[in-house]
Design a protein around this motif. Structure first.
Motif, PDB file in Angstrom:
ATOM      1  N   VAL A 204      54.713  86.398  66.407  1.00 15.69           N
ATOM      2  CA  VAL A 204      55.628  85.915  65.384  1.00 15.69           C
ATOM      3  C   VAL A 204      56.998  86.534  65.637  1.00 15.69           C
ATOM      4  CG1 VAL A 204      56.139  85.763  62.920  1.00 15.69           C
ATOM      5  CG2 VAL A 204      53.753  85.720  63.709  1.00 15.69           C
ATOM      6  N   ILE A 205      58.031  85.703  65.664  1.00 15.52           N
ATOM      7  CA  ILE A 205      59.403  86.174  65.860  1.00 15.52           C
ATOM      8  C   ILE A 205      60.224  85.734  64.663  1.00 15.52           C
ATOM      9  CG2 ILE A 205      61.468  86.034  67.295  1.00 15.52           C
ATOM     10  CD1 ILE A 205      58.089  85.169  68.786  1.00 15.52           C
ATOM     11  N   THR A 206      60.809  86.702  63.950  1.00 14.08           N
ATOM     12  CA  THR A 206      61.556  86.378  62.740  1.00 14.08           C
ATOM     13  C   THR A 206      63.013  86.821  62.870  1.00 14.08           C
ATOM     14  OG1 THR A 206      61.046  88.481  61.619  1.00 14.08           O
ATOM     15  CG2 THR A 206      59.476  86.675  61.339  1.00 14.08           C
ATOM     16  N   LEU A 207      63.849  86.187  62.088  1.00 12.23           N
ATOM     17  CA  LEU A 207      65.278  86.480  62.054  1.00 12.23           C
ATOM     18  C   LEU A 207      65.739  86.402  60.610  1.00 12.23           C
ATOM     19  CD1 LEU A 207      68.018  85.136  64.406  1.00 12.23           C
ATOM     20  CD2 LEU A 207      68.162  84.539  61.989  1.00 12.23           C
TER      21      LEU A 207
ATOM     22  N   TYR B 248      53.239  89.190  50.358  1.00 10.92           N
ATOM     23  CA  TYR B 248      52.566  87.916  50.639  1.00 10.92           C
ATOM     24  C   TYR B 248      53.003  87.374  51.997  1.00 10.92           C
ATOM     25  CZ  TYR B 248      50.283  83.472  49.679  1.00 10.92           C
ATOM     26  OH  TYR B 248      49.449  82.392  49.744  1.00 10.92           O
ATOM     27  N   MET B 249      54.304  87.510  52.302  1.00 13.32           N
ATOM     28  CA  MET B 249      54.808  87.045  53.587  1.00 13.32           C
ATOM     29  C   MET B 249      54.146  87.817  54.729  1.00 13.32           C
ATOM     30  SD  MET B 249      56.847  85.104  55.401  1.00 13.32           S
ATOM     31  CE  MET B 249      58.098  84.451  54.278  1.00 13.32           C
ATOM     32  N   MET B 250      54.134  89.142  54.637  1.00 13.29           N
ATOM     33  CA  MET B 250      53.578  89.945  55.714  1.00 13.29           C
ATOM     34  C   MET B 250      52.071  89.713  55.879  1.00 13.29           C
ATOM     35  SD  MET B 250      55.940  91.454  57.310  1.00 13.29           S
ATOM     36  CE  MET B 250      57.134  90.147  56.962  1.00 13.29           C
ATOM     37  N   LYS B 251      51.362  89.562  54.761  1.00 13.94           N
ATOM     38  CA  LYS B 251      49.932  89.289  54.827  1.00 13.94           C
ATOM     39  C   LYS B 251      49.676  87.949  55.512  1.00 13.94           C
ATOM     40  CE  LYS B 251      45.805  88.782  51.917  1.00 13.94           C
ATOM     41  NZ  LYS B 251      45.281  88.794  50.512  1.00 13.94           N
ATOM     42  N   SER B 252      50.498  86.951  55.207  1.00 13.00           N
ATOM     43  CA  SER B 252      50.334  85.627  55.815  1.00 13.00           C
ATOM     44  C   SER B 252      50.595  85.675  57.310  1.00 13.00           C
ATOM     45  CB  SER B 252      51.272  84.627  55.143  1.00 13.00           C
ATOM     46  OG  SER B 252      50.994  84.505  53.758  1.00 13.00           O
TER      47      SER B 252
ATOM     48  N   ALA C  35      52.365  95.265  63.952  1.00 12.48           N
ATOM     49  CA  ALA C  35      52.562  95.011  65.378  1.00 12.48           C
ATOM     50  C   ALA C  35      52.237  93.558  65.675  1.00 12.48           C
ATOM     51  CB  ALA C  35      51.665  95.936  66.193  1.00 12.48           C
ATOM     52  N   GLY C  36      53.064  92.957  66.510  1.00 18.22           N
ATOM     53  CA  GLY C  36      52.882  91.541  66.812  1.00 18.22           C
ATOM     54  C   GLY C  36      53.870  90.665  66.078  1.00 18.22           C
ATOM     55  N   ILE C  37      54.606  91.269  65.129  1.00 17.04           N
ATOM     56  CA  ILE C  37      55.686  90.548  64.437  1.00 17.04           C
ATOM     57  C   ILE C  37      56.999  91.177  64.882  1.00 17.04           C
ATOM     58  CG2 ILE C  37      56.710  89.920  62.220  1.00 17.04           C
ATOM     59  CD1 ILE C  37      53.965  90.096  60.957  1.00 17.04           C
ATOM     60  N   ASP C  38      57.775  90.450  65.672  1.00 10.67           N
ATOM     61  CA  ASP C  38      59.059  90.947  66.173  1.00 10.67           C
ATOM     62  C   ASP C  38      60.189  90.409  65.309  1.00 10.67           C
ATOM     63  OD1 ASP C  38      58.337  92.273  68.867  1.00 10.67           O
ATOM     64  OD2 ASP C  38      57.311  90.327  68.957  1.00 10.67           O
TER      65      ASP C  38
ATOM     66  N   ARG D  62      47.896  87.148  59.582  1.00  8.07           N
ATOM     67  CA  ARG D  62      46.797  86.263  59.957  1.00  8.07           C
ATOM     68  C   ARG D  62      47.048  85.670  61.341  1.00  8.07           C
ATOM     69  NH1 ARG D  62      46.450  81.761  55.753  1.00  8.07           N
ATOM     70  NH2 ARG D  62      44.875  81.019  57.233  1.00  8.07           N
ATOM     71  N   LEU D  63      48.306  85.397  61.649  1.00  7.91           N
ATOM     72  CA  LEU D  63      48.640  84.861  62.964  1.00  7.91           C
ATOM     73  C   LEU D  63      48.448  85.917  64.042  1.00  7.91           C
ATOM     74  CD1 LEU D  63      51.844  82.762  62.188  1.00  7.91           C
ATOM     75  CD2 LEU D  63      49.483  81.980  62.359  1.00  7.91           C
ATOM     76  N   VAL D  64      48.879  87.134  63.746  1.00  6.69           N
ATOM     77  CA  VAL D  64      48.725  88.213  64.715  1.00  6.69           C
ATOM     78  C   VAL D  64      47.252  88.423  65.050  1.00  6.69           C
ATOM     79  CG1 VAL D  64      49.078  90.675  65.136  1.00  6.69           C
ATOM     80  CG2 VAL D  64      50.849  89.341  63.961  1.00  6.69           C
ATOM     81  N   HIS D  65      46.393  88.411  64.034  1.00 12.14           N
ATOM     82  CA  HIS D  65      44.956  88.576  64.254  1.00 12.14           C
ATOM     83  C   HIS D  65      44.376  87.423  65.072  1.00 12.14           C
ATOM     84  CE1 HIS D  65      45.002  92.066  61.843  1.00 12.14           C
ATOM     85  NE2 HIS D  65      45.057  91.464  60.664  1.00 12.14           N
ATOM     86  N   ALA D  66      45.044  86.252  65.009  1.00 12.75           N
ATOM     87  CA  ALA D  66      44.593  85.090  65.790  1.00 12.75           C
ATOM     88  C   ALA D  66      45.213  85.071  67.179  1.00 12.75           C
ATOM     89  CB  ALA D  66      44.932  83.798  65.048  1.00 12.75           C
TER      90      ALA D  66
END
Length: 410
Positions: free
Chosen positions: A89-92, A74-78, A110-113, A81-85
């Motif tokens: 996204v940068i996570t820690l 659910y987290m990755m799917k959510s 790709a697009g989530i670092d 949506r930002l990457v497609h927009a």
């Protein structure tokens, strides 16, 4: 020099389990259970609506070691949506994320670092010249300051430090990656995106050191508005840091001092006003409230003798339910006290006088005083505590106690 905006959030605790709430009658358990997912949905919607350049999630995306892979999916799917927009996204990983093996192995689009677990690193957003520096928690208990090995700022770029930390210790939060404001400032970053402390707080403005707080309150200790921070930057300078609400359920602790109220009808009226205020502040959200009655009042005995007042409070809450933003009551507590009466003080004074004339009681107190003196450090002399070593200051204590008791009744 570019202008851009970004969102800074932390402590999502996705699918955080309910603890002990099922024993409270009338709570919307399913709504509470899904609240963290809905808050994440709202965060994603705000990011797209505000057209931010990127989103920072500064740790504790999850809530410990979860077994159901649907939480991570659910987290990755959510976030996808930002990457497609077109939003990076940068996570820690924070201390709760470090418990989850599944979270580490989950593939990221790709697009989530994601910041490395092994050492601090720099993630560069070339198009807007932003450098983000950070390191994830590999183990839950990080007891040392992680910032000395954080990279140097990239010259001419906007530099952000991302860190999951308790700083030098904040209230009930455990100590993780402790550091000081001075240590963070010495890195010469423009903004510190922190996580771990669940209360929203701007710790410092030069540089900006910010806790966005928990994304969604999960229990009565996480009251008030919860969400993220929207940061506007122009010419490598922070122009504004604005709270944005992402929570879908609002927790509220309603404390009512009933010392000046005359009967239960007055109490219910005061409770109704406070509940209406909580609903108005929630801006259409469901409110989960704890109600605590306080104050010294003649109503104390009747409140203790029956639970009818609790039923009455729940009836007040039900009557305020418009079907759109209800208020549900979690725990109802009676913390009132009964006022002292002249008769009670007279009885105490009589009992005290009787004890003071009882030789056996005096002898017992003498033994107790001997035990007290024997336990004192050697540097403390008995003569410094007693004017006359051969007499116990019982009469003086008795007189002082009588004076205080009788004075409180006047």
């Amino acid at each position: 020099m570019s202008s851009f905006r970004f969102l800074h959030a932390a402590d999502i605790h996705l699918d955080s389990p309910l603890r002990g709430l099922s024993r409270y009658e009338g709570l919307p358990l399913e709504e509470i259970r899904n609240a963290t997912r809905r808050a994440l949905d709202r965060l994603i919607a705000i990011a797209i609506e505000e057209k931010v350049s990127f989103l920072i999630l500064a740790g504790d995306l999850y809530d410990g070691s979860w077994q159901d892979a649907s939480t991570g999916l659910y987290m990755m799917k959510s976030l996808s949506r930002l990457v497609h927009a077109g939003i990076r996204v940068i996570t820690l990983s924070g201390n709760h994320d470090a418990q989850s093996v599944i979270a580490r192995e989950l593939p990221r689009p790709a697009g989530i670092d994601h910041f490395s677990y092994d050492a601090p690193e720099t993630i560069r957003l070339e198009d807007i010249q932003v450098a983000l520096h950070g390191q994830s928690f590999r183990e839950r208990h990080v007891r040392k300051d992680m910032t000395p090995t954080y990279p140097e700022p990239v010259s001419g770029w906007f530099n952000i430090g991302v860190l999951h930390t308790s700083l030098s210790g904040y209230g009930e939060h455990e100590t993780y990656a402790p550091c000081s404001v001075e240590t963070l400032a010495s890195k010469h970053y423009d903004y510190w995106a922190l996580g771990h402390v669940h209360a929203r707080q701007i710790v410092c403005h030069h540089p900006w050191i910010v806790f966005p707080g928990v994304l969604q309150g999960r229990h009565i200790r996480e009251t008030g508005t919860c969400g993220a921070m929207l940061v506007s930057v122009e010419n490598n300078t922070v122009q504004s840091v604005t709270p944005v609400a992402c929570d879908v359920i609002r927790w509220s602790h309603i404390v009512i001092d009933i010392a000046d109220l005359h009967d239960l009808d007055d109490v219910m009226h005061a409770a109704r006003l406070r509940m209406e205020h909580a609903l108005a502040q929630a801006d259409g959200r469901t409110v989960i409230a704890r109600v605590t009655l306080t104050g010294t009042t003649t109503l104390h005995d009747s409140l203790c003798a029956s639970t009818c007042w609790q039923d009455d409070l729940r009836s007040v809450a039900v009557s305020l339910d418009t079907g759109q933003n209800p208020i549900a009551l979690e725990k109802l507590r009676n913390k009132t006290t009964s006022p002292p009466t002249t008769n009670t003080l007279h009885d105490l004074d009589t009992a005290l006088s009787k004890l003071m004339s009882d030789p056996e009681f005096i002898a017992t107190l003498s033994d107790d005083f001997e035990m007290f003196f024997s336990a004192l450090p050697g540097c403390v002399e008995r003569s410094s505590l007693m004017a006359d070593e051969n007499s116990w200051p019982l009469e003086e204590a008795s007189s002082a106690l009588r004076a205080r008791l009788m004075g409180s009744a006047s």
